[in-house]
Design an enzyme around this catalytic site. Structure first.
Site, PDB file in Angstrom:
ATOM      1  N   ASP A   1      -8.188   3.679   1.626  1.00 29.29           N
ATOM      2  CA  ASP A   1      -7.203   3.836   2.691  1.00 29.29           C
ATOM      3  C   ASP A   1      -7.873   4.360   3.959  1.00 29.29           C
ATOM      4  OD1 ASP A   1      -5.043   4.381   4.339  1.00 29.29           O
ATOM      5  OD2 ASP A   1      -3.848   5.290   2.748  1.00 29.29           O
TER       6      ASP A   1
ATOM      7  N   ASN B   1       2.294   1.513   4.368  1.00 28.12           N
ATOM      8  CA  ASN B   1       2.599   0.264   5.059  1.00 28.12           C
ATOM      9  C   ASN B   1       2.297   0.337   6.557  1.00 28.12           C
ATOM     10  OD1 ASN B   1       5.447  -1.923   5.635  1.00 28.12           O
ATOM     11  ND2 ASN B   1       3.399  -2.499   5.049  1.00 28.12           N
TER      12      ASN B   1
ATOM     13  N   CYS C   1      -1.450   0.576   7.392  1.00 29.02           N
ATOM     14  CA  CYS C   1      -2.866   0.202   7.511  1.00 29.02           C
ATOM     15  C   CYS C   1      -3.198  -1.011   6.645  1.00 29.02           C
ATOM     16  CB  CYS C   1      -3.783   1.370   7.132  1.00 29.02           C
ATOM     17  SG  CYS C   1      -3.840   2.712   8.341  1.00 29.02           S
ATOM     18  N   ARG C   2      -3.371  -0.773   5.345  1.00 31.14           N
ATOM     19  CA  ARG C   2      -3.914  -1.811   4.468  1.00 31.14           C
ATOM     20  C   ARG C   2      -2.967  -2.985   4.246  1.00 31.14           C
ATOM     21  NH1 ARG C   2      -5.315   1.854  -0.513  1.00 31.14           N
ATOM     22  NH2 ARG C   2      -3.361   2.777   0.199  1.00 31.14           N
ATOM     23  N   SER C   3      -1.721  -2.724   3.879  1.00 31.82           N
ATOM     24  CA  SER C   3      -0.845  -3.864   3.557  1.00 31.82           C
ATOM     25  C   SER C   3      -0.464  -4.691   4.782  1.00 31.82           C
ATOM     26  CB  SER C   3       0.383  -3.423   2.753  1.00 31.82           C
ATOM     27  OG  SER C   3       1.153  -2.464   3.419  1.00 31.82           O
TER      28      SER C   3
ATOM     29  N   CYS D   1       0.858  -1.180   0.000  1.00 26.69           N
ATOM     30  CA  CYS D   1       0.000   0.000   0.000  1.00 26.69           C
ATOM     31  C   CYS D   1       0.900   1.237   0.000  1.00 26.69           C
ATOM     32  CB  CYS D   1      -0.992  -0.007   1.161  1.00 26.69           C
ATOM     33  SG  CYS D   1      -0.288   0.213   2.809  1.00 26.69           S
TER      34      CYS D   1
END
Length: 148
Positions: free
Chosen positions: A120, A12, A14-16, A9
């Site tokens: 995000d 690095n 939150c999402r990934s 993401c």
């Protein structure tokens, strides 16, 4: 076969890392990692509100630390999964000549959601929406890798 999968993401935090943590729970035999296309959060743990939302679902990502994506990741991983089109473009811009490592959007593995990216939550503040999409995409990816 052991799959080597990188989730990417922007930051690095939150999402990934959430995708990495969700996927390693689904397929502990896979080698997983996560990275950001930016260097803003290198060495930092995932964002506290994202950790709290994940922890509420039984997902622990407290051991993860941010790192930046690099072209060398095309050699280290069999599959690279981006959270949105901007991440995917930034990843492809670093592709070394001659490396055919596939890069996909996580939402490619969850077409039933009708989403073309994982929003995000650092900006949207909707951590549950992001986790819902990540979990659906991770299950779809697992199914795909297991020949489903």
């Amino acid at each position: 076969m052991t799959h080597r999968i990188l989730f990417v993401c922007l930051g690095n935090i939150c999402r990934s890392p959430a995708a990495e943590a969700v996927f390693r729970a689904l397929m502990p035999e896979a080698h997983t990692d996560s990275a950001g296309t930016s260097d803003w959060h290198v060495g930092k743990p995932p964002y506290a509100p994202m950790q709290a939302a994940a922890r509420a679902r039984g997902i622990d990502m407290s051991d993860l630390r941010g790192r930046q994506f690099s072209g060398a990741d095309f050699k280290r991983f069999d599959l690279i999964i981006a959270m949105d089109a901007n991440n995917l473009a930034d990843i492809e811009a670093q592709r070394p000549v001659g490396h055919a490592t596939p890069v996909h959007l996580l939402t490619d593995f969850a077409p039933e959601t009708g989403m073309d990216h994982v929003p995000d939550p650092y900006y949207t503040r909707d951590f549950d929406q992001a986790l819902d999409l990540i979990e659906r995409g991770a299950r779809g990816l697992q199914h795909s890798l297991r020949g489903g």
